[in-house]
Write a protein that holds these residues in place. Structure first.
Motif, PDB file in Angstrom:
ATOM      1  N   UNK A 295       0.862  -1.189   0.000  1.00  0.00           N
ATOM      2  CA  UNK A 295       0.000   0.000   0.000  1.00  0.00           C
ATOM      3  C   UNK A 295       0.899   1.239   0.000  1.00  0.00           C
ATOM      4  N   UNK A 296       0.331   2.394  -0.345  1.00  0.00           N
ATOM      5  CA  UNK A 296       1.126   3.609  -0.486  1.00  0.00           C
ATOM      6  C   UNK A 296       1.877   3.975   0.800  1.00  0.00           C
ATOM      7  N   UNK A 297       1.279   3.770   1.961  1.00  0.00           N
ATOM      8  CA  UNK A 297       1.918   4.129   3.233  1.00  0.00           C
ATOM      9  C   UNK A 297       3.208   3.357   3.467  1.00  0.00           C
ATOM     10  N   UNK A 298       3.352   2.210   2.802  1.00  0.00           N
ATOM     11  CA  UNK A 298       4.562   1.419   2.985  1.00  0.00           C
ATOM     12  C   UNK A 298       5.521   1.496   1.820  1.00  0.00           C
ATOM     13  N   UNK A 299       5.189   2.314   0.820  1.00  0.00           N
ATOM     14  CA  UNK A 299       5.997   2.359  -0.399  1.00  0.00           C
ATOM     15  C   UNK A 299       6.934   3.562  -0.475  1.00  0.00           C
ATOM     16  N   UNK A 300       6.911   4.429   0.543  1.00  0.00           N
ATOM     17  CA  UNK A 300       7.691   5.676   0.454  1.00  0.00           C
ATOM     18  C   UNK A 300       8.814   5.744   1.481  1.00  0.00           C
ATOM     19  N   UNK A 301       9.123   4.608   2.091  1.00  0.00           N
ATOM     20  CA  UNK A 301      10.101   4.627   3.188  1.00  0.00           C
ATOM     21  C   UNK A 301      11.510   4.982   2.717  1.00  0.00           C
ATOM     22  N   UNK A 310       2.589   9.794   6.245  1.00  0.00           N
ATOM     23  CA  UNK A 310       1.147  10.057   6.327  1.00  0.00           C
ATOM     24  C   UNK A 310       0.828  11.511   5.995  1.00  0.00           C
ATOM     25  N   UNK A 311       1.680  12.432   6.467  1.00  0.00           N
ATOM     26  CA  UNK A 311       1.446  13.854   6.208  1.00  0.00           C
ATOM     27  C   UNK A 311       1.531  14.162   4.720  1.00  0.00           C
ATOM     28  N   UNK A 312       2.566  13.662   4.063  1.00  0.00           N
ATOM     29  CA  UNK A 312       2.749  13.924   2.639  1.00  0.00           C
ATOM     30  C   UNK A 312       1.628  13.296   1.819  1.00  0.00           C
ATOM     31  N   UNK A 313       1.237  12.094   2.182  1.00  0.00           N
ATOM     32  CA  UNK A 313       0.123  11.456   1.462  1.00  0.00           C
ATOM     33  C   UNK A 313      -1.163  12.256   1.633  1.00  0.00           C
ATOM     34  N   UNK A 314      -1.393  12.752   2.833  1.00  0.00           N
ATOM     35  CA  UNK A 314      -2.599  13.552   3.072  1.00  0.00           C
ATOM     36  C   UNK A 314      -2.566  14.840   2.261  1.00  0.00           C
ATOM     37  N   UNK A 315      -1.386  15.495   2.210  1.00  0.00           N
ATOM     38  CA  UNK A 315      -1.263  16.719   1.414  1.00  0.00           C
ATOM     39  C   UNK A 315      -1.500  16.442  -0.068  1.00  0.00           C
ATOM     40  N   UNK A 316      -1.119  15.244  -0.497  1.00  0.00           N
ATOM     41  CA  UNK A 316      -1.300  14.878  -1.907  1.00  0.00           C
ATOM     42  C   UNK A 316      -2.687  14.326  -2.182  1.00  0.00           C
ATOM     43  N   UNK A 317      -3.486  14.122  -1.136  1.00  0.00           N
ATOM     44  CA  UNK A 317      -4.832  13.587  -1.321  1.00  0.00           C
ATOM     45  C   UNK A 317      -4.847  12.117  -1.655  1.00  0.00           C
ATOM     46  N   UNK A 331      -2.297  11.383  -9.343  1.00  0.00           N
ATOM     47  CA  UNK A 331      -1.988  11.253  -7.919  1.00  0.00           C
ATOM     48  C   UNK A 331      -0.478  11.226  -7.688  1.00  0.00           C
ATOM     49  N   UNK A 332       0.230  10.549  -8.587  1.00  0.00           N
ATOM     50  CA  UNK A 332       1.695  10.484  -8.451  1.00  0.00           C
ATOM     51  C   UNK A 332       2.314  11.880  -8.593  1.00  0.00           C
ATOM     52  N   UNK A 333       1.808  12.655  -9.525  1.00  0.00           N
ATOM     53  CA  UNK A 333       2.318  14.018  -9.710  1.00  0.00           C
ATOM     54  C   UNK A 333       1.972  14.895  -8.509  1.00  0.00           C
ATOM     55  N   UNK A 337       4.534  16.910  -6.086  1.00  0.00           N
ATOM     56  CA  UNK A 337       4.325  18.317  -5.739  1.00  0.00           C
ATOM     57  C   UNK A 337       4.302  18.522  -4.234  1.00  0.00           C
ATOM     58  N   UNK A 338       3.717  17.595  -3.496  1.00  0.00           N
ATOM     59  CA  UNK A 338       3.678  17.709  -2.035  1.00  0.00           C
ATOM     60  C   UNK A 338       5.080  17.655  -1.437  1.00  0.00           C
ATOM     61  N   UNK A 339       5.957  16.860  -2.032  1.00  0.00           N
ATOM     62  CA  UNK A 339       7.336  16.776  -1.536  1.00  0.00           C
ATOM     63  C   UNK A 339       8.155  18.009  -1.917  1.00  0.00           C
TER      64      UNK A 339
END
Length: 419
Positions: A295-301, A310-317, A331-333, A337-339
């Protein structure tokens, strides 16, 4: 001590006051140092996170550039006593020093108290008359010249006064703005004081959620009204109220000024300043392919600190439980942008009592930069943070205090001897 020696009162036992006292005494004056606290050098004892960032090894022109608050006023003070002169003096007293990242100079011991005790020992050697826990209430002026001071214990007549009471930050060390009132009473203009080198308050809830997290090698940008902009690269951290850290402190002077002018201030954090959006997008794609079963929460480590995901994912929606395989290009873009553009709404600064230095103070237009003597009251000299002078972190503020204190003392002695 010669009984006919000229008497000089120094008000305030901080960095500027200590060196002013020692310089004047060494030059043959009878020096009376008034300090309202039980000890001298209290702020010196906590500077540099308790290590005492004495000065910087940079060329003096860099000191001017690193002093946004009236740096050019310091040319004469630095010509008379610069960073090399300060270190030569301290070394002659037996203090060993070292140079660290960014040219910052510290005592070899990493102990600010060693520096403070060294100055206390020198006060005894130079026979400076120390008046502890004796706050000065007024400076006496007669016939247009400083003639004495009034303390809680009475009147003390002197031939000259050096005002070195500091700013309004760190009141527990004695810096409570007393000198502004004394200078104003004598006719000096005091420019509005505000905090400089101060943490910033932000409205985003995620700052509190991320408190304690430090980010390295990021870029923080700030702007007011879309017209005034500034940015710094380096290290910052999240706090319960907003943001702090080296690059935050460096930008805080501008932010404090904009806020005092009633301007709204926005900030952004670029978590990956070395990468363009296109390069970062390719990096994200590689990571998503690597973790395509997660899942996305485990793919950005690999891309950011775990606490930020979690914060960055929330900012990116993007939902944290969204399977990587279902992530759409838009969503990837948005993630990229959030980063690259993590938003901050800066609503203020921490209180001035928490500022490392104070911006504002006695107008330097009313002080002779070649002597530090008041242009309004003869035989009144001003030095250190009581003046409208402030610099960035890195040892520049202490050097300004040392240099102006030294020049004020030399000028006072020379002027009195010429009369």
């Amino acid at each position: 001590m010669n009984s006919t020696a000229k008497r000089i009162a120094v008000i305030g036992g901080g960095v500027a006051g200590l060196l002013a006292s020692l310089t004047a005494a060494h030059e043959g004056a009878k020096v009376l140092l008034f300090e309202k606290m039980p000890k001298v050098g209290l702020k010196m004892g906590i500077t540099g996170k308790g290590r005492c960032n004495l000065t910087n090894s940079a060329p003096i022109m860099d000191f001017i550039a690193k002093t946004p608050g009236n740096g050019k006023f310091l040319y004469s003070a630095y010509e008379k006593f610069d960073n090399e002169d300060l270190l030569s003096l301290l070394h002659s007293w037996g203090l060993a020093t070292k140079v660290e990242r960014g040219g910052r100079v510290f005592p070899q011991s990493d102990d600010a108290q060693e520096v403070r005790h060294l100055f206390m020992d020198r006060l005894k050697k130079e026979k400076v008359e120390l008046h502890l826990e004796e706050p000065v209430r007024h400076i006496i002026a007669a016939d247009g010249r400083a003639a004495g001071v009034v303390t809680d214990k009475g009147r003390c007549d002197v031939d000259a006064v050096i005002l070195t009471t500091g700013g309004a930050s760190y009141p527990r060390t004695g810096s409570t703005g007393d000198g502004y009132a004394m200078a104003r009473e004598l006719g000096h203009k005091v420019n509005t004081i505000r905090p400089a080198l101060i943490p910033l308050v932000c409205s985003e809830v995620y700052c509190r959620e991320l408190q304690g997290l430090t980010l390295k090698n990021v870029t923080l940008s700030v702007e007011a009204g879309g017209r005034r902009k500034a940015e710094e690269f380096g290290e910052m951290s999240f706090t319960p109220f907003g943001i702090s850290g080296p690059i935050v402190l460096s930008l805080s002077d501008k932010v404090s000024l904009w806020i005092s002018q009633g301007r709204g201030v926005k900030g952004t954090i670029d978590l990956k300043p070395a990468l363009t959006r296109e390069v970062l997008d390719r990096r994200v794609l590689r990571d998503l392919e690597k973790y395509h079963l997660k899942q996305m929460a485990g793919a950005l480590t690999d891309l950011m600190p775990h606490r930020m995901i979690d914060t960055i994912l929330e900012l990116a929606g993007i939902p944290g439980d969204l399977p990587v395989s279902e992530l759409k290009k838009g969503q990837r873009l948005a993630l990229v942008e959030a980063m690259k553009n993590m938003p901050l709404t800066i609503v203020g600064t921490r209180p001035i009592s928490e500022a490392i230095v104070t911006a504002g103070g006695v107008s330097v237009k009313e002080v002779n930069p070649s002597t530090m003597e008041s242009k309004i009251i003869r035989h009144l000299y001003l030095a250190g943070e009581v003046l409208d002078i402030h610099a960035y972190t890195g040892g520049y503020n202490l050097q300004a205090a040392f240099s102006t204190g030294h020049l004020a003392a030399l000028s006072a002695v020379k002027e009195l001897e010429s009369e």
